[in-house]
Design an enzyme around this catalytic site. Structure first.
Site, PDB file in Angstrom:
ATOM      1  CG  ASN A 170     -11.085 -36.306  50.988  1.00 30.03           C
ATOM      2  OD1 ASN A 170     -11.159 -37.496  51.682  1.00 30.03           O
ATOM      3  ND2 ASN A 170     -11.057 -35.935  49.745  1.00 30.03           N
ATOM      4  CD  GLU A 265      -7.922 -44.920  43.689  1.00 33.10           C
ATOM      5  OE1 GLU A 265      -8.147 -46.263  43.192  1.00 33.10           O
ATOM      6  OE2 GLU A 265      -7.686 -43.929  43.278  1.00 33.10           O
ATOM      7  CB  CYS A 299      -8.069 -37.230  45.569  1.00 28.15           C
ATOM      8  SG  CYS A 299      -9.655 -38.135  45.105  1.00 28.15           S
TER       9      CYS A 299
HETATM   10  N1  LIG Z   1      -6.943 -40.247  45.158  1.00 27.78           N
HETATM   11  C1  LIG Z   1      -8.035 -40.147  46.194  1.00 27.78           C
HETATM   12  O1  LIG Z   1      -9.015 -40.700  46.349  1.00 27.78           O
HETATM   13  C2  LIG Z   1      -7.529 -39.108  47.706  1.00 27.78           C
HETATM   14  C3  LIG Z   1      -6.599 -38.637  47.824  1.00 27.78           C
HETATM   15  N2  LIG Z   1      -6.274 -37.908  48.902  1.00 27.78           N
HETATM   16  C4  LIG Z   1      -5.216 -37.155  48.998  1.00 27.78           C
HETATM   17  O2  LIG Z   1      -4.791 -37.019  50.585  1.00 27.78           O
HETATM   18  C5  LIG Z   1      -4.319 -35.962  50.956  1.00 27.78           C
HETATM   19  C6  LIG Z   1      -5.034 -35.385  51.916  1.00 27.78           C
HETATM   20  O3  LIG Z   1      -5.567 -36.479  52.763  1.00 27.78           O
HETATM   21  P1  LIG Z   1      -5.085 -36.870  54.247  1.00 27.78           P
HETATM   22  O4  LIG Z   1      -6.328 -37.537  55.007  1.00 27.78           O
HETATM   23  O5  LIG Z   1      -4.284 -35.768  54.867  1.00 27.78           O
HETATM   24  O6  LIG Z   1      -4.042 -37.850  53.715  1.00 27.78           O
HETATM   25  P2  LIG Z   1      -2.961 -38.758  54.526  1.00 27.78           P
HETATM   26  O7  LIG Z   1      -2.310 -39.540  53.494  1.00 27.78           O
HETATM   27  O8  LIG Z   1      -2.049 -37.835  55.546  1.00 27.78           O
HETATM   28  O9  LIG Z   1      -3.832 -39.596  55.611  1.00 27.78           O
HETATM   29  C7  LIG Z   1      -4.756 -40.623  55.088  1.00 27.78           C
HETATM   30  C8  LIG Z   1      -4.842 -41.633  56.048  1.00 27.78           C
HETATM   31  O10 LIG Z   1      -3.667 -42.402  56.430  1.00 27.78           O
HETATM   32  C9  LIG Z   1      -3.557 -42.367  57.679  1.00 27.78           C
HETATM   33  N3  LIG Z   1      -2.072 -42.507  58.121  1.00 27.78           N
HETATM   34  C10 LIG Z   1      -1.169 -41.347  58.351  1.00 27.78           C
HETATM   35  N4  LIG Z   1       0.265 -41.678  58.384  1.00 27.78           N
HETATM   36  C11 LIG Z   1       0.090 -43.216  58.262  1.00 27.78           C
HETATM   37  C12 LIG Z   1       1.141 -44.214  58.197  1.00 27.78           C
HETATM   38  N5  LIG Z   1       2.304 -43.787  58.730  1.00 27.78           N
HETATM   39  N6  LIG Z   1       0.645 -45.417  58.135  1.00 27.78           N
HETATM   40  C13 LIG Z   1      -0.632 -45.822  57.772  1.00 27.78           C
HETATM   41  N7  LIG Z   1      -1.747 -44.743  57.889  1.00 27.78           N
HETATM   42  C14 LIG Z   1      -1.172 -43.496  57.955  1.00 27.78           C
HETATM   43  C15 LIG Z   1      -4.053 -40.859  58.263  1.00 27.78           C
HETATM   44  O11 LIG Z   1      -4.362 -41.241  59.565  1.00 27.78           O
HETATM   45  P3  LIG Z   1      -4.269 -40.047  60.637  1.00 27.78           P
HETATM   46  O12 LIG Z   1      -5.406 -38.798  59.949  1.00 27.78           O
HETATM   47  O13 LIG Z   1      -4.570 -40.355  61.835  1.00 27.78           O
HETATM   48  O14 LIG Z   1      -2.960 -39.166  60.427  1.00 27.78           O
HETATM   49  C16 LIG Z   1      -5.484 -41.020  57.567  1.00 27.78           C
HETATM   50  O15 LIG Z   1      -6.311 -42.197  57.978  1.00 27.78           O
HETATM   51  C17 LIG Z   1      -4.033 -35.074  49.847  1.00 27.78           C
HETATM   52  O16 LIG Z   1      -2.548 -35.089  49.351  1.00 27.78           O
HETATM   53  C18 LIG Z   1      -5.144 -35.802  48.669  1.00 27.78           C
HETATM   54  O17 LIG Z   1      -4.611 -35.524  47.466  1.00 27.78           O
HETATM   55  C19 LIG Z   1      -7.223 -37.541  49.880  1.00 27.78           C
HETATM   56  C20 LIG Z   1      -8.647 -38.111  49.426  1.00 27.78           C
HETATM   57  C21 LIG Z   1      -8.824 -38.783  48.529  1.00 27.78           C
HETATM   58  O1  LIG Z   2     -11.062 -38.892  47.811  1.00 29.45           O
HETATM   59  C1  LIG Z   2     -11.724 -38.170  47.177  1.00 29.45           C
HETATM   60  O2  LIG Z   2     -11.436 -36.784  47.360  1.00 29.45           O
HETATM   61  C2  LIG Z   2     -12.783 -38.763  46.525  1.00 29.45           C
HETATM   62  O3  LIG Z   2     -12.530 -40.022  46.092  1.00 29.45           O
HETATM   63  C3  LIG Z   2     -13.315 -37.669  45.462  1.00 29.45           C
HETATM   64  O4  LIG Z   2     -14.665 -38.076  45.350  1.00 29.45           O
HETATM   65  P1  LIG Z   2     -15.620 -37.198  44.701  1.00 29.45           P
HETATM   66  O5  LIG Z   2     -15.357 -36.794  43.347  1.00 29.45           O
HETATM   67  O6  LIG Z   2     -17.026 -37.842  44.910  1.00 29.45           O
HETATM   68  O7  LIG Z   2     -15.743 -35.914  45.481  1.00 29.45           O
END
Ligand SMILES: NC(=O)C1=CN([C@@H]2O[C@H](COP(=O)(O)OP(=O)(O)OC[C@H]3O[C@@H](n4cnc5c(N)ncnc54)[C@H](OP(=O)(O)O)[C@@H]3O)[C@@H](O)[C@H]2O)C=CC1
Ligand SMILES: O=C(O)[C@H](O)COP(=O)(O)O
Length: 497
Positions: A170, A265, A299
């Site tokens: 994202n 995170e 998130c």
């Molecule tokens: N707290 C926060 O700041 C945030 C939390 N999120 C959370 O993340 C989720 C959605 O995001 P998403 O990107 O789909 O999350 P994922 O956890 O699926 O992916 C995050 C990253 O991890 C990589 N990845 C996947 N599998 C592995 C592995 N086994 N080992 C190491 N890296 C791996 C992905 O690569 P690839 O794309 O190649 O699979 C991507 O770069 C939601 O649940 C959301 O809540 C999202 C954004 C921010």
């Molecule tokens: O990973 C996320 O979704 C972000 O850390 C949220 O960032 P934002 O509050 O600036 O959208």
């Protein structure tokens, strides 16, 4: 690449984007590529290299070697290079934002803001780094019982070594630089594994660092599916720190990683508590912005509204009026609601909606979906047995739970396995503080929706929402360790004594 010729170097003749190692753009020996699917067209938009384990090993070796001399580069010079990269990044806002639009369907304006915000973050990090890392501590031994003043302790912050950065889809640029910049200013080298959806935007961003002239090996970027090279990367003995943002994958990584610092995170189920005395117009606009910007794929999105029964009808009406004004369509048109990132995400969101329907939630709008595009939907009268009360849709669907007192709201928030952020709307600051203190989350916003920024604010989750704290200063500190040098004197020595 046409008009964006500065980026021609990052793509091979067969249109597969290269990976970055040893200061060069390279084609993987795997002969394989990974598709990046455009969420709007649902067709393959880009191809990136599927790096091999052998290539990861080489990247780790060169990152390790490069880090040794990078750590000896004066701090002001490291800062200078980061400022240069930030400027180049901002100068190339347009082509990078175009990639974000195509890869992750981020609305055009938000895509451009992500790049600018990233440049600002890199510059801020350079500024903050020279202050934070330019200072250490001086301790004397006679403050601890039983000691004379015979020991002087000098502490400074030293780099950890190789930092592995894994951002989510994202914010593939912003959540990459929020890891890259603190790592680099602190004298670490960095290996980036971008999300597959967002990889090409991230490769463009890495090229800006390349153009700034960082020494070879200090930054590397390997591409490939997380499910295929992820474990190999996170369990690699060459990695000295992991900074990860994403979903439950982070929990699995934390169980497998070695004895190294982790910054995680993860997901959130950010609750928005609305009390009877709240400014309902402010609350409604914050809910719409907080819950539906980038189609709820943040998130920090508001993921459950907990509203006092007495004001619930008025609030729901106000939110619905605002939802009716949101534009729905392709990111190129800068619509408010754009397709969610993958078909499987859309299916997951739909499952949550259907579960709520089966269990009797009130649909404030008709559920509508075309491909990955889901129209904004408010679900009223959501009950505890519905999945949407607890799970994060990461989409434009928001549940409303009616409560009869603040304690009920706090209880719901704290019963979640997540604890990222939360918010409370009230005109009574005393109540707001009490509720904020009672909420088990990393941050509580009073009279505003949850948000990570400004990017120098501490940002952290508790429980399944994460480990450690982000924000520029915290990230710099997290990516260093303390080194002490103790000067032992032959006899007690007191200044001016
Ligand atoms: N707290 C926060 O700041 C945030 C939390 N999120 C959370 O993340 C989720 C959605 O995001 P998403 O990107 O789909 O999350 P994922 O956890 O699926 O992916 C995050 C990253 O991890 C990589 N990845 C996947 N599998 C592995 C592995 N086994 N080992 C190491 N890296 C791996 C992905 O690569 P690839 O794309 O190649 O699979 C991507 O770069 C939601 O649940 C959301 O809540 C999202 C954004 C921010
Ligand atoms: O990973 C996320 O979704 C972000 O850390 C949220 O960032 P934002 O509050 O600036 O959208």
């Amino acid at each position: 690449m046409g008009e964006n010729s500065v980026f021609d170097a990052i793509v091979a003749g067969d249109d597969v984007f290269k990976y970055y190692a040893d200061g060069e753009w390279k084609v993987s020996n795997s002969g394989k590529s990974v598709p990046v699917v455009n969420p709007t067209t649902r067709k393959i938009q880009f191809l990136v290299q599927a790096c091999t384990q052998e290539e990861v090993n080489k990247v780790m070796e060169s990152a390790k070697a490069a880090q040794k001399s990078w750590a000896k580069t004066p701090l002001w010079k490291r800062a200078e290079l980061l400022h240069k990269a930030a400027a180049i990044l901002k100068d190339h806002k347009k082509p990078i934002a175009d990639c974000l639009v195509k890869e992750i369907a981020k609305p055009a304006k938000d895509a451009a803001s992500e790049v600018v915000r990233s440049g600002d973050l890199v510059s801020y990090c350079a500024e903050e780094g020279v202050r934070v890392l330019g200072e250490g501590k001086f301790l004397v031994s006679d403050s601890f019982p039983g000691n004379e003043r015979t020991k002087y302790c000098l502490t400074s912050k030293i780099p950890l070594g190789v930092v592995l950065a894994i951002p989510p889809f994202n914010y593939p640029v912003n959540l990459a630089v929020s890891k890259i910049a603190p790592a680099l200013i602190a004298g670490n080298s960095i290996v980036l594994k971008p999300p597959t959806q967002g990889a090409v935007s991230a490769l463009h961003m890495v090229h800006c660092f390349h153009l700034a002239g960082f020494p070879k090996g200090v930054i590397s970027c390997v591409t490939g599916k997380g499910s295929e090279i992820g474990d190999f990367l996170t369990m690699h003995p060459g990695v000295n720190c992991i900074s990860f943002t994403g979903g439950d994958t982070g929990i699995a990584i934390s169980k497998k990683a070695g004895m190294i610092p982790l910054q995680m995170e993860l997901g959130g189920k950010d609750a928005c508590i609305i009390l009877e005395d709240a400014d309902l117009d402010l609350a409604a606009s914050s809910i719409v912005k907080g819950g539906f910007s980038y189609s709820g794929q943040r998130c920090t999105a508001v993921k459950v509204v907990l509203v006092m029964e007495s004001v619930a009808d008025t609030l729901v009406k106000k939110v619905n009026e605002k939802l009716a004004k949101l534009t729905v369509g392709p990111p190129e048109n800068d619509c408010d609601i754009t397709p969610v990132v993958t078909e499987s995400s859309a299916n997951f969101i739909e499952d949550l909606v259907m579960d709520a329907k089966k269990k009797g939630a009130t649909f404030c709008q008709e559920y509508k979906r075309e491909g990955n595009l889901i129209w904004p939907l408010l679900l009223d009268n959501v009950k505890q047995d519905m999945r949407i009360a607890w799970e994060e849709p990461f989409g434009p669907v928001l549940p409303v739970i009616r409560i009869s007192n603040a304690e009920e709201g706090i209880h719901h928030c704290n019963a979640s396995n997540f604890g990222l952020q939360g918010c409370v709307f009230t005109k009574d600051i005393n109540k707001a503080i009490l509720i904020s203190d009672a909420m088990e989350t990393g941050t509580v916003q009073i009279n505003s929706a949850p948000a990570r920024g400004p990017d120098h604010f501490p940002f952290q989750g508790v429980k399944d929402s994460g480990i450690g704290s982000q924000g520029v200063t915290n990230s710099i500190n997290m990516m260093t360790k303390i080194k002490s040098t103790v000067i032992n004197l032959p006899a007690p020595s007191y200044a001016m004594g």
